[in-house]
Design a protein around this motif. Structure first.
Motif, PDB file in Angstrom:
ATOM      1  N   SER A 439       1.329  -7.196  -5.019  1.00 43.06           N
ATOM      2  CA  SER A 439       2.667  -7.043  -5.583  1.00 43.06           C
ATOM      3  C   SER A 439       3.054  -8.199  -6.495  1.00 43.06           C
ATOM      4  N   PRO A 442       2.297  -9.019 -12.354  1.00 43.30           N
ATOM      5  CA  PRO A 442       3.532  -8.865 -13.135  1.00 43.30           C
ATOM      6  C   PRO A 442       3.855  -7.427 -13.531  1.00 43.30           C
ATOM      7  N   ALA A 443       2.890  -6.535 -13.501  1.00 42.70           N
ATOM      8  CA  ALA A 443       3.162  -5.149 -13.892  1.00 42.70           C
ATOM      9  C   ALA A 443       3.768  -4.324 -12.770  1.00 42.70           C
ATOM     10  N   LEU A 444       3.750  -4.861 -11.538  1.00 47.59           N
ATOM     11  CA  LEU A 444       4.110  -4.053 -10.379  1.00 47.59           C
ATOM     12  C   LEU A 444       5.470  -4.421  -9.807  1.00 47.59           C
ATOM     13  N   ARG A 445       6.152  -3.381  -9.364  1.00 49.73           N
ATOM     14  CA  ARG A 445       7.421  -3.578  -8.664  1.00 49.73           C
ATOM     15  C   ARG A 445       7.211  -3.493  -7.155  1.00 49.73           C
ATOM     16  N   GLU A 446       6.422  -2.541  -6.735  1.00 49.30           N
ATOM     17  CA  GLU A 446       6.146  -2.349  -5.311  1.00 49.30           C
ATOM     18  C   GLU A 446       4.732  -1.837  -5.134  1.00 49.30           C
ATOM     19  N   ALA A 467       5.372   0.865 -10.876  1.00 51.53           N
ATOM     20  CA  ALA A 467       5.378  -0.074 -12.001  1.00 51.53           C
ATOM     21  C   ALA A 467       6.772  -0.614 -12.271  1.00 51.53           C
ATOM     22  N   ASN A 468       6.812  -1.812 -12.832  1.00 43.12           N
ATOM     23  CA  ASN A 468       8.073  -2.321 -13.373  1.00 43.12           C
ATOM     24  C   ASN A 468       8.513  -1.438 -14.541  1.00 43.12           C
ATOM     25  N   PRO A 469       9.810  -1.394 -14.813  1.00 45.31           N
ATOM     26  CA  PRO A 469      10.293  -0.531 -15.898  1.00 45.31           C
ATOM     27  C   PRO A 469       9.589  -0.823 -17.221  1.00 45.31           C
ATOM     28  N   ASP A 470       9.201   0.269 -17.889  1.00 43.72           N
ATOM     29  CA  ASP A 470       8.613   0.193 -19.233  1.00 43.72           C
ATOM     30  C   ASP A 470       7.303  -0.578 -19.280  1.00 43.72           C
ATOM     31  N   VAL A 471       6.582  -0.610 -18.152  1.00 44.33           N
ATOM     32  CA  VAL A 471       5.288  -1.303 -18.099  1.00 44.33           C
ATOM     33  C   VAL A 471       4.194  -0.286 -17.795  1.00 44.33           C
ATOM     34  N   GLU A 500       8.353   6.247  -7.181  1.00 48.69           N
ATOM     35  CA  GLU A 500       8.987   5.486  -6.100  1.00 48.69           C
ATOM     36  C   GLU A 500       8.262   5.775  -4.802  1.00 48.69           C
TER      37      GLU A 500
END
Length: 537
Positions: A439, A442-446, A467-471, A500
């Protein structure tokens, strides 16, 4: 179980054998044989060298980042004679995970194999907690040089110390090992194991399976792992047998090594048994002396038939690093009990509990819980984790996190893991630790890691990514990040992107939904093996 064995130390047991069977081979490794007398004297040298040259004292923690080699055992014995604590690390650990283990364990000295030293260099440069680094030669090196500007000491410098006993008063209650077990709901935990715990395991196994001084116990499992250390080395030591250690497991070499060393007993974990059965074409059965093989988890009657047809009796047990051999399936159990982990024995109690810690009846599946009936045969707790220690011991039972049932005859059957752990190639993987590391990309949110079925009979790792937004997520880049920061066996095989993760109202990830979905959609998962991406070891 005789209390005399439990209430001993590793130095006392080794010393008795040095007197009673000093000329007998204790350890055989890559064509070199070491007698009991040599093991006793040489571990005295290592103990005196650590004390006099490195200032290791009773209670100090010394890390072992070593593959299978004689120096591993000389270090364990020497530290045990000093009353110091050996902290064996998984040799696949690297990056953030290795840094966590080195820091949390509070080791002040690190004994490291030459080839593995580069993995620890970043931590060693940033931290002054480890004041001495001792280098053991690798398979192709001499262990004499430093690395990257680090000041090191060759292991041979310890071996020229006097071979007289160090004279330190050590009790069976004193910690001997700090052994890390994979975390499931948090970071890896260090199991504080006294001398009496490891020795009692050795006695339980040797007695329960009928090992004698004439046996030759072969292991190709890593000595930093509880199976090789406690369930091969300790039984050999307790009954005065010979231990044969291979550097690593190889399916293609397994039977040849078993035959060449004259092994009468060996152990297999998880997928190992399936792999070696596929290699039976390499076996010269006319030279086979193997009479027993301990397989964990146990093989049922059909799966174990090829072993039995060769005259090899299968044994098994249920145990964890924190405990002891809670049950034993011996070589003379009834055939209809094949597949069980054996019976509960007098030195332990086993219960099956529901989610409210109520006892369940025979045949009902619940959490396997154990407790000792003999003092000194269980861990003293998790190192610097009192909350976690107390949490596993609610209602005065140790909660294993595994599910199973007892039959009417007292035989234990393992069903599955209640904990959110993944078992792959004989290694327990912490989903929590894997998720925490991946996690950080840098490209990942969860991220959520779950077990999926493997062709080899254990688990493979699927990580679902958000993914993080727009990545845009590049799977190959994710694998490269994992490869740099976690052991090879932890690196996921499968990746999948979700918008999600499914969660409860309290924000807990509903991993059972991910597992169910994966079973039905394996063909939709990105597979690094099919992509031809290899990870480093």
């Amino acid at each position: 179980m005789p209390y005399g064995v439990v209430h001993s130390t590793i130095g006392e047991v080794l010393g008795r054998h040095a007197v009673g069977r000093g000329d007998k081979t204790f350890l055989s490794f890559e064509g070199r044989d070491f007698t009991y007398a040599f093991a006793d004297r040489h571990s005295n040298r290592v103990a005196n060298g650590l004390r006099d040259k490195v200032k290791v004292e009773k209670g100090d923690h010394v890390g072992l980042l070593l593959g299978n080699c004689p120096e591993f055992l000389w270090s364990v014995f020497g530290l045990g004679k000093l009353g110091a604590v050996a902290v064996p690390f998984n040799t696949a650990a690297k990056g953030e995970l290795l840094g966590y283990l080195l820091g949390h364990s509070r080791v002040s000295v690190l004994i490291v194999e030459e080839d593995l030293l580069p993995r620890a260099e970043d931590y060693l440069r940033k931290s002054d907690a480890i004041h001495t680094v001792i280098v053991v030669p690798g398979p192709t090196g001499d262990g004499a040089g430093g690395s990257g500007g680090l000041t090191t000491m060759p292991f041979a410098a310890l071996e020229d110390a006097p071979d007289t006993p160090p004279g330190v008063a050590v009790s069976y209650r004193d910690p001997m090992f700090l052994m890390y077990t994979s975390g499931t709901t948090g970071p890896s935990k260090g199991v504080v194991a006294p001398h009496s715990q490891g020795l009692s395991v050795g006695d339980q196994v040797a007695t329960g399976y009928g090992y004698t001084a004439d046996d030759i116990l072969y292991t190709c499992l890593p000595l930093f792992h509880g199976n090789a250390l406690w369930y091969s080395m300790m039984p050999a030591l307790l009954c005065g047998a010979t231990l044969v250690v291979s550097r690593r497991f190889s399916g293609s070499r397994f039977w040849q090594e078993v035959v060449d060393c004259g092994a009468t007993q060996t152990n297999a974990l998880g997928a190992m048994a399936n792999i070696v059965l596929k290699e039976l074409g390499r076996l010269d059965r006319s030279r086979l002396r193997l009479r027993q093989c301990m397989v964990v988890p146990a093989l049922d009657e059909d799966a174990g038939r090829p072993f039995r047809e060769m005259g090899i009796r299968l044994t098994s047990l249920f145990a964890q690093t924190e405990t002891f051999a809670a049950t034993l399936y011996g070589p003379d159990e009834p055939p209809e009990k094949a597949g069980s982990a054996g019976r509960v024995h007098p030195y332990t109690e086993v219960a099956i509990l529901d989610d409210e810690d109520r006892l369940l009846s025979p045949g009902e599946v619940g959490e396997i819980a154990v407790r000792p009936a003999v003092p000194g045969i269980m861990m003293q707790g998790y190192f610097e984790m009192p909350k976690e220690t107390l949490g596993t011991m609610s209602s005065l039972w140790f909660h294993t996190g595994d599910r199973g049932y007892l039959d009417a005859d007292g035989y234990l059957y393992f069903v599955d893991r209640k904990k959110d752990a993944i078992r792959r190639r004989g290694e327990n993987i912490s989903a929590y630790e894997l998720e925490m590391i991946i996690s950080r990309h840098p490209a990942l949110r969860e991220a959520a890691a779950v077990a999926v079925s493997s062709e080899l009979g254990e688990d493979d790792v699927l990580v679902c990514l958000v993914a993080n937004p727009d990545v845009r997520i590049d799977f190959a880049e994710i694998i490269a990040f994992c490869d740099a920061n976690m052991p090879y066996f932890m690196v996921p095989r499968y990746l999948h992107i979700l918008e999600e993760l499914p969660k409860t109202a309290s924000e807990k990830i509903e991993k059972y939904k991910l597992r169910q979905w994966a079973v039905e959609n394996m063909d939709r998962l990105w597979d690094r093996e099919k992509a031809g991406i290899k990870v480093t070891r």
